[in-house]
Structure formats: structure tokens, C-alpha cells
Design a protein around this motif. Structure first.
Motif, mmCIF file in Angstrom:
data_model
loop_
_atom_site.group_PDB
_atom_site.id
_atom_site.type_symbol
_atom_site.label_atom_id
_atom_site.label_comp_id
_atom_site.label_asym_id
_atom_site.label_seq_id
_atom_site.Cartn_x
_atom_site.Cartn_y
_atom_site.Cartn_z
ATOM 1 N N ASP A 190 0.815 -1.215 0.000
ATOM 2 C CA ASP A 190 0.000 0.000 0.000
ATOM 3 C C ASP A 190 0.850 1.268 0.000
ATOM 4 O OD1 ASP A 190 0.955 -0.360 2.518
ATOM 5 O OD2 ASP A 190 -0.954 -0.040 3.565
ATOM 6 N N LEU A 191 2.127 1.158 0.449
ATOM 7 C CA LEU A 191 3.016 2.310 0.386
ATOM 8 C C LEU A 191 3.311 2.694 -1.068
ATOM 9 C CD1 LEU A 191 5.604 1.451 3.205
ATOM 10 C CD2 LEU A 191 3.693 3.045 3.318
ATOM 11 N N TYR A 192 3.549 1.673 -1.900
ATOM 12 C CA TYR A 192 3.811 1.936 -3.319
ATOM 13 C C TYR A 192 2.544 2.447 -4.014
ATOM 14 C CZ TYR A 192 8.186 -0.609 -2.634
ATOM 15 O OH TYR A 192 9.419 -1.007 -2.191
ATOM 16 N N GLU A 193 1.400 1.891 -3.645
ATOM 17 C CA GLU A 193 0.139 2.337 -4.251
ATOM 18 C C GLU A 193 -0.137 3.798 -3.912
ATOM 19 O OE1 GLU A 193 -2.642 -0.414 -2.700
ATOM 20 O OE2 GLU A 193 -1.961 -2.096 -3.945
ATOM 21 N N ALA A 194 0.119 4.184 -2.661
ATOM 22 C CA ALA A 194 -0.082 5.574 -2.264
ATOM 23 C C ALA A 194 0.899 6.497 -2.989
ATOM 24 C CB ALA A 194 0.092 5.710 -0.752
ATOM 25 N N ALA A 195 2.130 6.014 -3.180
ATOM 26 C CA ALA A 195 3.128 6.827 -3.875
ATOM 27 C C ALA A 195 2.737 7.031 -5.342
ATOM 28 C CB ALA A 195 4.495 6.162 -3.771
ATOM 29 N N GLU A 196 2.203 5.970 -5.970
ATOM 30 C CA GLU A 196 1.771 6.092 -7.369
ATOM 31 C C GLU A 196 0.622 7.088 -7.504
ATOM 32 O OE1 GLU A 196 0.822 2.297 -8.919
ATOM 33 O OE2 GLU A 196 2.905 1.573 -8.940
ATOM 34 N N ILE A 197 -0.290 7.071 -6.543
ATOM 35 C CA ILE A 197 -1.405 8.035 -6.565
ATOM 36 C C ILE A 197 -0.876 9.463 -6.459
ATOM 37 C CG2 ILE A 197 -3.430 8.832 -5.293
ATOM 38 C CD1 ILE A 197 -3.939 5.904 -4.541
ATOM 39 N N ASP A 198 0.189 9.635 -5.674
ATOM 40 C CA ASP A 198 0.781 10.966 -5.504
ATOM 41 C C ASP A 198 1.669 11.360 -6.682
ATOM 42 O OD1 ASP A 198 -0.471 11.286 -3.101
ATOM 43 O OD2 ASP A 198 1.221 10.577 -1.902
ATOM 44 N N LYS A 204 11.721 7.537 -7.547
ATOM 45 C CA LYS A 204 11.357 8.163 -6.275
ATOM 46 C C LYS A 204 10.823 7.132 -5.287
ATOM 47 C CE LYS A 204 10.375 12.797 -8.068
ATOM 48 N NZ LYS A 204 9.351 13.861 -8.229
ATOM 49 N N GLN A 205 10.100 6.148 -5.788
ATOM 50 C CA GLN A 205 9.603 5.090 -4.907
ATOM 51 C C GLN A 205 10.774 4.291 -4.308
ATOM 52 O OE1 GLN A 205 6.595 2.585 -6.729
ATOM 53 N NE2 GLN A 205 5.667 4.343 -7.760
ATOM 54 N N PHE A 206 11.774 4.033 -5.131
ATOM 55 C CA PHE A 206 12.946 3.291 -4.646
ATOM 56 C C PHE A 206 13.696 4.096 -3.588
ATOM 57 C CE2 PHE A 206 17.520 2.320 -5.002
ATOM 58 C CZ PHE A 206 17.491 0.984 -4.645
ATOM 59 N N ARG A 207 13.861 5.401 -3.845
ATOM 60 C CA ARG A 207 14.632 6.244 -2.927
ATOM 61 C C ARG A 207 13.876 6.535 -1.637
ATOM 62 N NH1 ARG A 207 15.358 10.149 -6.114
ATOM 63 N NH2 ARG A 207 13.826 11.641 -5.306
ATOM 64 N N ASN A 208 12.587 6.728 -1.725
ATOM 65 C CA ASN A 208 11.815 7.181 -0.560
ATOM 66 C C ASN A 208 11.052 6.078 0.166
ATOM 67 O OD1 ASN A 208 12.456 10.001 -0.928
ATOM 68 N ND2 ASN A 208 11.051 10.002 -2.658
ATOM 69 N N ILE A 209 10.915 4.914 -0.478
ATOM 70 C CA ILE A 209 10.191 3.810 0.174
ATOM 71 C C ILE A 209 11.085 2.584 0.333
ATOM 72 C CG2 ILE A 209 8.238 2.230 0.012
ATOM 73 C CD1 ILE A 209 6.726 4.358 -1.542
ATOM 74 N N THR A 210 11.620 2.096 -0.789
ATOM 75 C CA THR A 210 12.369 0.840 -0.748
ATOM 76 C C THR A 210 13.611 0.943 0.127
ATOM 77 O OG1 THR A 210 11.591 0.344 -2.986
ATOM 78 C CG2 THR A 210 13.443 -0.946 -2.142
ATOM 79 N N LEU A 211 14.452 1.940 -0.113
ATOM 80 C CA LEU A 211 15.695 2.052 0.662
ATOM 81 C C LEU A 211 15.446 2.286 2.149
ATOM 82 C CD1 LEU A 211 18.185 3.977 -1.661
ATOM 83 C CD2 LEU A 211 18.191 1.563 -1.015
ATOM 84 N N PRO A 212 14.549 3.223 2.534
ATOM 85 C CA PRO A 212 14.301 3.375 3.984
ATOM 86 C C PRO A 212 13.749 2.111 4.637
ATOM 87 C CG PRO A 212 13.498 5.286 2.801
ATOM 88 C CD PRO A 212 13.860 4.267 1.769
ATOM 89 N N MET A 213 12.830 1.433 3.959
ATOM 90 C CA MET A 213 12.253 0.223 4.542
ATOM 91 C C MET A 213 13.247 -0.940 4.574
ATOM 92 S SD MET A 213 9.232 1.043 5.499
ATOM 93 C CE MET A 213 8.422 -0.531 5.782
ATOM 94 N N LEU A 214 14.234 -0.898 3.680
ATOM 95 C CA LEU A 214 15.264 -1.943 3.637
ATOM 96 C C LEU A 214 16.471 -1.614 4.515
ATOM 97 C CD1 LEU A 214 15.677 -3.272 -0.021
ATOM 98 C CD2 LEU A 214 14.824 -4.505 1.971
ATOM 99 N N SER A 215 16.500 -0.429 5.093
ATOM 100 C CA SER A 215 17.692 -0.008 5.833
ATOM 101 C C SER A 215 18.091 -0.967 6.966
ATOM 102 C CB SER A 215 17.517 1.414 6.367
ATOM 103 O OG SER A 215 16.374 1.517 7.182
ATOM 104 N N PRO A 216 17.158 -1.585 7.710
ATOM 105 C CA PRO A 216 17.598 -2.575 8.702
ATOM 106 C C PRO A 216 18.287 -3.781 8.064
ATOM 107 C CG PRO A 216 15.362 -1.852 9.176
ATOM 108 C CD PRO A 216 15.702 -1.323 7.825
#
Length: 304
Positions: A190-198, A204-216
């Protein structure tokens, strides 16, 4: 009263069963972990050749170590290998995980193929890559010759001895890839779906969603990668024996030489403890820096 007595008896029997099952692990920890660690700490302050009684020399081994040019050379080689191979491995394994995180037919086969090299024997892999990079009849130089060029003198020329070992480190990225893949599949869609709507594109999805969520996951792979790179041994021992002219003399290989070739077990123990402190220092630095770049969803929800 009888019921209470039976309860206590049953409780003690359960506790006894627990101690019985714990005993092998406790003995293994004492005799194969804590015992050798304590012994090496003692031997690092002695002159010990295995055949005779250890002779206490205090800090002489550590003083001689920092005056040893081969120690600094081995540390230099190990650092160069770590600085190049760890980021390279993290990048390649993440790229593979992104490619394999697709819901397409037969994807499990490809995941298995890319993971299998990570479980192969280190000695067999080293021999394989030694043949691939053989300067006379190896596959790499043969492919270069088809383009009309002469291949480098891998393992013979000092400048070209370390790069093949760094390239070979990519052979085992399947383990990190699998951890990345698990992390990718744990990111809510749903994070990617919300980003696509925006209106956010893939970058940008990779930089702002994937990398932060993968940081651990990146944090975990970075720690294990650095610890593994600083302890590299098999490649240098099997492929080059530390040559040419100590161009691939890794720290653990130099430690091994002192311990089992020169029988300087006290000096080798000092080398081991210095390497341990270096690894500990790097690990602590990464842990201390983690709050600045590692994202934890629980902390964000709590406002931390």
C-alpha cells in the motif's frame, strides 16, 4: 500436600531435563569458544612455539607487531579488499533481489540458481576461480584475446593480483540477496500504491520507500559483510599464497603463517587480538551511526 510434592518433583525433573539438554552447548561454549579465547589472550603476552613452555614477555609481541612491515602490509591489503568488496557485494545482491522480487512464472528456479553458489565449498570455489583467471589458459584472458587484446597477468603482476579475488567475492552474494529478498517482500504494497497516486515514479519510490524500509536489512548485511571481509583467508591461501610480493597477504593469512608455519603462536595470538579489536571498532562505529540512516517502523510510529 501430596499434590504439592508431586508438582515440585515434576518441576525439578523438568529443570533437570533442561540442564541435561543444555550441557552439550555449555561444554561446547566453554571448551571450544571461551577456553581458546582466554588461552589466546594469555599466549599473546608470551613467547610460545607450541613445542616448549610459554615464556612471559609482556607487551613485546604487541610492540613488535606495530613495528612489523608485513603486519601493516597485510592490514593494507585487507582494508583495500574490504572497502571495495563490501559495497560492491551489497549493491550487486540488492540489484539481484530487486530483479528476483517479481511474481513471474519460474521465479523460484532463478532464485535457487542465484543462491546455490553461496553454499558451495570455499576451497572448491577458489580453485575454480583460480582456473578462470589463469593468465595463460584461463577463460577471462581467452575471452579478452577474442577481442584482439592481451589479458592481464592475473596473480603474477602485483597490480592485478587482488582484483580477481575481489571479483570472486561476488560469487557468494546469494546469501545477502536472500536476506534482501525477504526484506523486500515485507514492505507493505500500500506504500507503493499511495506513492503512485501521488505521482511518484519508480526512482522516487525506490529512494523514498524501498531504501528506507530496507535499511535494517542493509545494516545487517553491512555488519556481516565487513566482519567476513576482514577475516578473508581461503582465497589468499588457495589462490595466491599471499603473493606476488605480498600483494594478497591478508591479515588472517599472515596470522596463519606465524602460527603454523613459523610456530610463533604468541605473536599470532597478538595478531588475532589486534584484528579482533579492529573488527570490534568498525562494528561499533556502524552501530553508533545507525540511528542516522536506519529506519525502524516502530520508532517512527512512536515518534522517535
Amino acid at each position: 500436600m501430596n499434590t504439592k510434592k508431586k508438582w515440585w518433583t515434576r518441576s525439578r525433573l523438568e529443570a533437570l531435563d533442561g540442564y541435561v539438554f543444555m550441557t552439550p552447548a555449555i561444554l561446547g561454549l566453554l571448551f571450544f569458544m571461551l577456553g581458546p579465547i582466554g588461552a589466546s589472550a594469555y599466549f599473546s603476552f608470551t613467547e610460545y612455539d607450541i613445542l616448549s613452555t610459554p615464556k612471559w614477555v609482556g607487551l613485546d609481541n604487541y610492540i613488535n607487531l606495530f613495528q612489523d612491515s608485513l603486519f601493516w602490509q597485510s592490514l593494507k591489503v585487507t582494508m583495500i579488499y574490504s572497502v571495495v568488496s563490501v559495497p560492491l557485494g551489497l549493491t550487486v545482491s540488492l540489484a539481484l533481489a530487486l530483479l528476483l522480487n517479481k511474481n513471474i512464472r519460474g521465479i523460484f528456479v532463478f532464485r535457487t540458481i542465484f543462491y546455490l553458489p553461496a553454499v558451495m565449498s570455499g576451497v572448491a570455489v577458489a580453485l575454480l576461480w583460480k582456473w578462470i583467471f589463469n593468465p595463460d589458459f584461463g577463460l577471462i584472458n581467452w575471452a579478452i584475446s577474442l577481442l584482439g587484446f592481451e589479458g592481464p597477468k592475473w596473480f603474477i603482476d602485483e597490480e592485478w593480483a587482488l582484483p580477481p579475488i575481489i571479483i570472486m567475492s561476488l560469487w557468494g552474494v546469494g546469501g545477502s540477496m536472500l536476506v534482501y529478498l525477504a526484506g523486500l517482500q515485507g514492505i507493505p504494497t500500500d506504500l507503493y500504491e499511495a506513492a503512485e497516486i501521488d505521482g511518484a515514479n519508480k526512482r522516487k519510490q525506490f529512494r523514498n520507500i524501498t531504501l528506507p524500509m530496507l535499511s535494517p536489512v542493509i545494516f545487517f548485511n553491512l555488519i556481516t559483510g565487513i566482519i567476513g571481509a576482514l577475516q578473508v583467508f581461503t582465497e589468499g591461501f588457495i589462490m595466491t599464497q599471499g603473493g606476488p610480493n605480498n600483494a594478497t597477504l591478508f591479515s588472517v593469512l599472515y596470522l596463519y603463517r606465524n602460527a603454523f608455519s613459523y610456530l610463533q603462536m604468541g605473536y599470532a595470538s597478538a595478531l588475532a587480538w589486534v584484528l579482533f579489536l579492529i573488527i570490534l571498532a568498525f562494528t561499533l562505529i556502524i552501530f553508533k551511526s545507525s540511528p542516522m540512516w536506519v529506519f525502524y517502523e516502530g520508532n517512527r510510529r512512536s515518534g522517535k
